[in-house]
Write a protein that holds these residues in place. Structure first.
Motif, PDB file in Angstrom:
ATOM      1  N   ARG A  75       0.824  -1.203   0.000  1.00 27.22           N
ATOM      2  CA  ARG A  75       0.000   0.000   0.000  1.00 27.22           C
ATOM      3  C   ARG A  75       0.864   1.261   0.000  1.00 27.22           C
ATOM      4  N   GLY A  76       2.173   1.075   0.148  1.00 25.10           N
ATOM      5  CA  GLY A  76       3.075   2.217   0.107  1.00 25.10           C
ATOM      6  C   GLY A  76       3.627   2.647   1.451  1.00 25.10           C
ATOM      7  N   LEU A  77       3.277   1.914   2.518  1.00 23.49           N
ATOM      8  CA  LEU A  77       3.793   2.253   3.832  1.00 23.49           C
ATOM      9  C   LEU A  77       5.234   1.780   3.972  1.00 23.49           C
ATOM     10  N   THR A  78       5.973   2.435   4.850  1.00 21.22           N
ATOM     11  CA  THR A  78       7.312   1.965   5.170  1.00 21.22           C
ATOM     12  C   THR A  78       7.219   0.757   6.092  1.00 21.22           C
ATOM     13  N   LYS A  79       8.325   0.078   6.256  1.00 18.56           N
ATOM     14  CA  LYS A  79       8.323  -1.084   7.150  1.00 18.56           C
ATOM     15  C   LYS A  79       8.014  -0.666   8.587  1.00 18.56           C
ATOM     16  N   GLN A  80       8.552   0.468   9.016  1.00 22.63           N
ATOM     17  CA  GLN A  80       8.298   0.942  10.365  1.00 22.63           C
ATOM     18  C   GLN A  80       6.830   1.302  10.553  1.00 22.63           C
ATOM     19  N   GLU A  81       6.231   1.923   9.552  1.00 24.82           N
ATOM     20  CA  GLU A  81       4.806   2.257   9.633  1.00 24.82           C
ATOM     21  C   GLU A  81       3.955   0.990   9.714  1.00 24.82           C
ATOM     22  N   ALA A  82       4.332  -0.023   8.927  1.00 22.38           N
ATOM     23  CA  ALA A  82       3.609  -1.296   8.978  1.00 22.38           C
ATOM     24  C   ALA A  82       3.686  -1.898  10.377  1.00 22.38           C
ATOM     25  N   LYS A  83       4.880  -1.854  10.959  1.00 25.63           N
ATOM     26  CA  LYS A  83       5.052  -2.386  12.316  1.00 25.63           C
ATOM     27  C   LYS A  83       4.153  -1.656  13.303  1.00 25.63           C
ATOM     28  N   GLU A  84       4.073  -0.341  13.177  1.00 24.40           N
ATOM     29  CA  GLU A  84       3.281   0.444  14.115  1.00 24.40           C
ATOM     30  C   GLU A  84       1.793   0.102  14.010  1.00 24.40           C
ATOM     31  N   PHE A  85       1.311  -0.123  12.797  1.00 25.87           N
ATOM     32  CA  PHE A  85      -0.102  -0.462  12.641  1.00 25.87           C
ATOM     33  C   PHE A  85      -0.401  -1.872  13.147  1.00 25.87           C
ATOM     34  N   ILE A  86       0.507  -2.806  12.922  1.00 26.72           N
ATOM     35  CA  ILE A  86       0.309  -4.163  13.435  1.00 26.72           C
ATOM     36  C   ILE A  86       0.228  -4.144  14.957  1.00 26.72           C
ATOM     37  N   GLN A  87       1.127  -3.401  15.576  1.00 28.21           N
ATOM     38  CA  GLN A  87       1.124  -3.340  17.038  1.00 28.21           C
ATOM     39  C   GLN A  87      -0.025  -2.491  17.580  1.00 28.21           C
ATOM     40  N   LEU A  88      -0.490  -1.528  16.776  1.00 27.67           N
ATOM     41  CA  LEU A  88      -1.641  -0.727  17.189  1.00 27.67           C
ATOM     42  C   LEU A  88      -2.857  -1.606  17.434  1.00 27.67           C
ATOM     43  N   SER A  89      -2.998  -2.665  16.657  1.00 28.75           N
ATOM     44  CA  SER A  89      -4.146  -3.552  16.836  1.00 28.75           C
ATOM     45  C   SER A  89      -4.185  -4.136  18.243  1.00 28.75           C
ATOM     46  N   VAL A  90      -3.039  -4.462  18.790  1.00 21.18           N
ATOM     47  CA  VAL A  90      -2.967  -5.004  20.151  1.00 21.18           C
ATOM     48  C   VAL A  90      -3.206  -3.913  21.182  1.00 21.18           C
ATOM     49  N   ARG A  91      -2.616  -2.750  20.952  1.00 18.41           N
ATOM     50  CA  ARG A  91      -2.758  -1.656  21.918  1.00 18.41           C
ATOM     51  C   ARG A  91      -4.208  -1.201  22.042  1.00 18.41           C
ATOM     52  N   ILE A  92      -4.919  -1.120  20.924  1.00 16.73           N
ATOM     53  CA  ILE A  92      -6.324  -0.705  20.981  1.00 16.73           C
ATOM     54  C   ILE A  92      -7.122  -1.667  21.846  1.00 16.73           C
ATOM     55  N   ALA A  93      -6.972  -2.964  21.576  1.00 13.83           N
ATOM     56  CA  ALA A  93      -7.741  -3.966  22.323  1.00 13.83           C
ATOM     57  C   ALA A  93      -7.392  -3.934  23.805  1.00 13.83           C
ATOM     58  N   GLN A 147       6.986 -25.656   4.333  1.00 16.76           N
ATOM     59  CA  GLN A 147       6.894 -25.259   5.732  1.00 16.76           C
ATOM     60  C   GLN A 147       7.875 -24.142   6.043  1.00 16.76           C
ATOM     61  N   VAL A 148       9.084 -24.221   5.497  1.00 16.46           N
ATOM     62  CA  VAL A 148      10.096 -23.187   5.733  1.00 16.46           C
ATOM     63  C   VAL A 148       9.640 -21.849   5.157  1.00 16.46           C
ATOM     64  N   GLN A 149       9.072 -21.870   3.965  1.00 15.09           N
ATOM     65  CA  GLN A 149       8.570 -20.627   3.362  1.00 15.09           C
ATOM     66  C   GLN A 149       7.446 -20.018   4.195  1.00 15.09           C
ATOM     67  N   LEU A 150       6.575 -20.858   4.735  1.00 13.30           N
ATOM     68  CA  LEU A 150       5.498 -20.351   5.572  1.00 13.30           C
ATOM     69  C   LEU A 150       6.039 -19.804   6.899  1.00 13.30           C
ATOM     70  N   MET A 151       7.075 -20.419   7.426  1.00  9.42           N
ATOM     71  CA  MET A 151       7.715 -19.887   8.631  1.00  9.42           C
ATOM     72  C   MET A 151       8.283 -18.496   8.362  1.00  9.42           C
ATOM     73  N   GLU A 152       8.903 -18.326   7.210  1.00  9.62           N
ATOM     74  CA  GLU A 152       9.483 -17.028   6.863  1.00  9.62           C
ATOM     75  C   GLU A 152       8.398 -15.962   6.737  1.00  9.62           C
ATOM     76  N   PHE A 153       7.248 -16.360   6.190  1.00  9.19           N
ATOM     77  CA  PHE A 153       6.146 -15.401   6.063  1.00  9.19           C
ATOM     78  C   PHE A 153       5.615 -14.992   7.430  1.00  9.19           C
ATOM     79  N   HIS A 154       5.435 -15.936   8.332  1.00 12.28           N
ATOM     80  CA  HIS A 154       4.785 -15.656   9.612  1.00 12.28           C
ATOM     81  C   HIS A 154       5.724 -15.052  10.653  1.00 12.28           C
ATOM     82  N   ARG A 155       7.024 -15.300  10.543  1.00 10.80           N
ATOM     83  CA  ARG A 155       7.925 -14.993  11.656  1.00 10.80           C
ATOM     84  C   ARG A 155       7.916 -13.518  12.048  1.00 10.80           C
ATOM     85  N   GLU A 156       8.116 -12.626  11.095  1.00  9.56           N
ATOM     86  CA  GLU A 156       8.273 -11.218  11.458  1.00  9.56           C
ATOM     87  C   GLU A 156       6.993 -10.645  12.045  1.00  9.56           C
ATOM     88  N   ARG A 157       5.850 -10.988  11.462  1.00 11.46           N
ATOM     89  CA  ARG A 157       4.591 -10.478  12.010  1.00 11.46           C
ATOM     90  C   ARG A 157       4.332 -11.054  13.397  1.00 11.46           C
TER      91      ARG A 157
END
Length: 311
Positions: free
Chosen positions: A78-96, A143-153
């Protein structure tokens, strides 16, 4: 300590929340987007908090964050930076967590119920693809490819401090294995694994849910096993099949019974027609200990569970 065990030690049932996107749409949100509900994290996070509050007031002992479709890959497309993406992912937890803590400050909200949990949603690879493949599991990835996809998030969500991870709508055992392998890189973190199923015995990939439960049973950080985003008429059979493979708590949060067309992104048909609370009581009697709702369910459905579940 295992947060689900803490609740079930004192209470016979842990009530989950219901559909998230349904409530966002009811409030006027347009979710016809590859980011789905995750785009509301960028556009109107206050609405997300309002939905969580509605479910707490309906009786939910746990809300699931708006991170199901929130991925680095999706946000950066969508054009966000990696840091912005991280902030929105973590925002979901903070809101709840903020809504939960505010709700719990009122002594009247503490009567005959546990302090609610915040479960960080970890959606499947197919959710990022936004092509309905979470209802098929035909990724063609290792399985390794799926681990790589899930790990950072997963690392990002864990850093935000939820009570538990909700690894949900998983369509195939290889993806569940990948998620568990990443989970085990964080020995103090707990998760539930919830599959999407095609009938009363098999998950969407065609694998038997009994076999999936048996594999997950040997992994102590997985503290509940079940199904979600699956028609309610399959729940009783699926509970029986899961119990053959594990004695861990079983969770079910089915959809309303309508059919989702991944191509048109529309729902068709009618709901099951039964009172949701009555159906949920049958699932409880079959052995499910964590019960809520998925697509097209509402706070009213969760309220119906609480009517008998709080006795």
């Amino acid at each position: 300590m295992n947060p689900i065990q803490q609740i079930l030690y004192k209470y016979p049932l842990m009530i989950l929340d219901g559909a998230f996107s349904t409530e966002l749409e009811r409030r006027g949100c347009d979710l016809n987007d590859p980011l789905w509900s995750a785009k509301i994290l960028m556009e109107n996070p206050e609405i997300i908090g309002a939905v969580h509050e509605d479910y707490f007031r309906a009786g939910a002992d746990c809300v699931i964050t708006a991170s199901y479709q929130a991925t680095y890959e999706g946000f950066m497309k969508r054009g966000l930076t990696k840091q912005e993406a991280k902030e929105f992912i973590q925002l979901s937890v903070r809101i709840a967590a903020q809504v939960r803590d505010h709700f719990w400050e009122n002594p009247e909200n503490r009567i005959n119920r546990p302090k609610p949990l915040v479960a960080a949603s970890v959606g499947p690879y197919g959710a990022y693809m936004a092509d309905g493949s979470e209802y098929r599991g035909d990724y063609g990835l290792t399985q390794v490819q799926l681990m790589e996809f899930h790990r950072e998030r997963m690392n990002t969500l864990i850093e935000a401090g939820p009570d538990i991870l909700a690894c949900e709508t998983i369509p195939c055992l290889v993806e569940a294995k990948a998620i568990v392998n990443v989970l085990e890189e964080h020995p103090q973190v707990y998760a539930w694994i919830s599959f999407s199923a095609k009938d009363g015995e098999r998950i969407n990939s065609g694998e038997r849910i009994e076999d999936c439960a048996r594999w997950l049973h040997t992994h102590p950080q997985v503290v509940a096993i079940g199904v979600n985003c699956t028609p309610p008429e399959f729940m009783e059979s699926l509970i029986v099949q899961i119990r053959k493979g594990t004695d861990k708590p079983i969770l079910v949060y089915p959809n309303s019974g309508e059919h989702y067309d991944a191509q048109t992104k529309n729902w068709h048909g009618c709901s099951s027609g039964l009172c949701y609370g009555d159906s949920a009581k049958k699932w409880f009697e079959k052995g499910a200990k964590l019960i809520g709702g998925c697509c097209r369910t509402t706070p009213q459905d969760i309220r119906e569970i609480a009517v008998w579940g709080r006795k």
